[in-house]
Design an enzyme around this catalytic site. Sequence first.
Site, PDB file in Angstrom:
ATOM      1  N   PHE A  35      43.635  53.233  33.963  1.00 22.03           N
ATOM      2  CA  PHE A  35      44.250  52.939  32.674  1.00 22.03           C
ATOM      3  C   PHE A  35      44.060  51.737  31.956  1.00 22.03           C
ATOM      4  O   PHE A  35      43.262  50.802  32.293  1.00 22.03           O
ATOM      5  CB  PHE A  35      45.750  53.214  32.914  1.00 22.03           C
ATOM      6  CG  PHE A  35      46.398  51.994  33.706  1.00 22.03           C
ATOM      7  CD1 PHE A  35      46.027  51.828  34.967  1.00 22.03           C
ATOM      8  CD2 PHE A  35      47.391  51.093  33.080  1.00 22.03           C
ATOM      9  CE1 PHE A  35      46.484  50.533  35.753  1.00 22.03           C
ATOM     10  CE2 PHE A  35      47.756  50.202  33.805  1.00 22.03           C
ATOM     11  CZ  PHE A  35      47.583  49.735  35.159  1.00 22.03           C
ATOM     12  N   ILE A 157      38.520  46.334  37.462  1.00 22.71           N
ATOM     13  CA  ILE A 157      38.806  47.259  36.713  1.00 22.71           C
ATOM     14  C   ILE A 157      40.346  47.570  36.706  1.00 22.71           C
ATOM     15  O   ILE A 157      41.039  47.128  37.905  1.00 22.71           O
ATOM     16  CB  ILE A 157      38.057  48.649  36.706  1.00 22.71           C
ATOM     17  CG1 ILE A 157      38.255  49.101  37.958  1.00 22.71           C
ATOM     18  CG2 ILE A 157      36.564  48.312  36.177  1.00 22.71           C
ATOM     19  CD1 ILE A 157      37.544  50.467  38.293  1.00 22.71           C
ATOM     20  N   LYS A 158      40.983  48.428  35.705  1.00 25.10           N
ATOM     21  CA  LYS A 158      42.397  49.029  36.184  1.00 25.10           C
ATOM     22  C   LYS A 158      42.433  50.120  36.561  1.00 25.10           C
ATOM     23  O   LYS A 158      42.550  51.207  35.988  1.00 25.10           O
ATOM     24  CB  LYS A 158      43.011  48.861  34.358  1.00 25.10           C
ATOM     25  CG  LYS A 158      43.444  47.411  34.205  1.00 25.10           C
ATOM     26  CD  LYS A 158      44.106  47.332  32.890  1.00 25.10           C
ATOM     27  CE  LYS A 158      45.432  47.590  32.879  1.00 25.10           C
ATOM     28  NZ  LYS A 158      46.406  46.591  33.604  1.00 25.10           N
ATOM     29  N   ASN A 159      42.131  50.076  37.904  1.00 22.18           N
ATOM     30  CA  ASN A 159      42.157  51.423  38.822  1.00 22.18           C
ATOM     31  C   ASN A 159      43.692  51.473  39.230  1.00 22.18           C
ATOM     32  O   ASN A 159      44.102  50.530  39.845  1.00 22.18           O
ATOM     33  CB  ASN A 159      40.953  50.933  39.862  1.00 22.18           C
ATOM     34  CG  ASN A 159      41.093  52.089  40.922  1.00 22.18           C
ATOM     35  OD1 ASN A 159      41.231  53.406  40.307  1.00 22.18           O
ATOM     36  ND2 ASN A 159      40.747  51.764  42.088  1.00 22.18           N
ATOM     37  N   TYR A 163      47.016  49.250  42.166  1.00 28.05           N
ATOM     38  CA  TYR A 163      48.169  48.524  41.999  1.00 28.05           C
ATOM     39  C   TYR A 163      49.076  48.774  43.239  1.00 28.05           C
ATOM     40  O   TYR A 163      50.247  48.111  43.253  1.00 28.05           O
ATOM     41  CB  TYR A 163      48.946  49.126  40.617  1.00 28.05           C
ATOM     42  CG  TYR A 163      48.084  48.475  39.460  1.00 28.05           C
ATOM     43  CD1 TYR A 163      48.655  47.332  38.966  1.00 28.05           C
ATOM     44  CD2 TYR A 163      46.881  48.966  39.218  1.00 28.05           C
ATOM     45  CE1 TYR A 163      47.994  46.952  37.796  1.00 28.05           C
ATOM     46  CE2 TYR A 163      45.837  48.172  38.117  1.00 28.05           C
ATOM     47  CZ  TYR A 163      46.756  47.022  37.709  1.00 28.05           C
ATOM     48  OH  TYR A 163      46.026  46.653  36.628  1.00 28.05           O
TER      49      TYR A 163
END
Length: 314
Positions: A35, A157-159, A163
């Site tokens: 995202f 990266i925004k994996n 999170y």
Amino acid sequence: MKHPTYLWWNGELRRWEDATIHVTELGWSTVGAVFEGIRAYAAADGGDLSVFRLREHLERLERSMRLVRLKLDYSLDDLTEAILDLLHANGTREDTYIRPLAYTADTSGKRFAQLGNTAALLINTAPMPSHLLSGETGTAKISSWRRISEDVMPPRIKNLSNYRNGQLANFEAHLDGYDTALLLNRQGTVAEGPGSCVMMVVGGALITPDVGSSILESITRDALLTLAREELGIPVVERPIDRTELYVADEVFTCGTAAEISPIVSVDKYQIGSGEIGPITRRLERVFVDVLRGGESRYAHWRTPVPTVATASV
Ligand code: PMP
């Protein structure tokens, strides 16, 4: 719940309440999701909205998708137009968070090992008021959880799956009475917060962990390093930071799209500087607000104005 009228889903504007999926789609579909988190800010004079560093965010989305082997079916120009259209269609006037989410469609029953899944792409927005210059401060705890490292998950990266790591750290920090966590990396040096990068001021220089320290390649971090160097004329250094350097730093803050600049006044109960927002943090906040809200013409290329007349939908 109050929400914008539209979101953007797989190539078209959809009414919020019509954008539904079957419950069996939940679960594995998001294991491989990536995202972006982007912000649009209203101009200081109450005028038009502009999106901050939109191109860089979309480029990172493209890198994120490439890394997790999801195919992006749109050009970055298409996505730019989609986001501007969406903000326009919703009549957005206030500070807003924009979240593109790419996830694997059609995974029901196929678990997660399937290559070549179709990527679905959702873009939704939500109001997010700025807390810059609000005077808010926070306390931080060095987490007992380590930041994921390159040989486990891709920190750069925004994996979405990354999170869980930051969430566990934040749960721990909150239960222990702190506002946020800071995570060390496998080498034992400082990485970042659960959803933000970390910077410290020592002897007038702005110092932040280098991109090899298991951090997200943050766009705010890059912007603040540029502004510190160009506008405040202070030296900036990207290098590994020891935990104890934070304890004795003059100033500490976290930064990110949602975090903006969030001053930290103690780390593990070591008071940072005078225990208040430091002078360089303050100056950086002022410059940053100017850049975000259009008061600073030199950084116009970082702002994409949201048109008041709609562009064609993709
Ligand atoms: N690190 C993590 C783990 C994050 O989630 C974020 C927020 N995207 C940041 C750093 C800051 O990145 P950016 O400035 O690009 O928002």
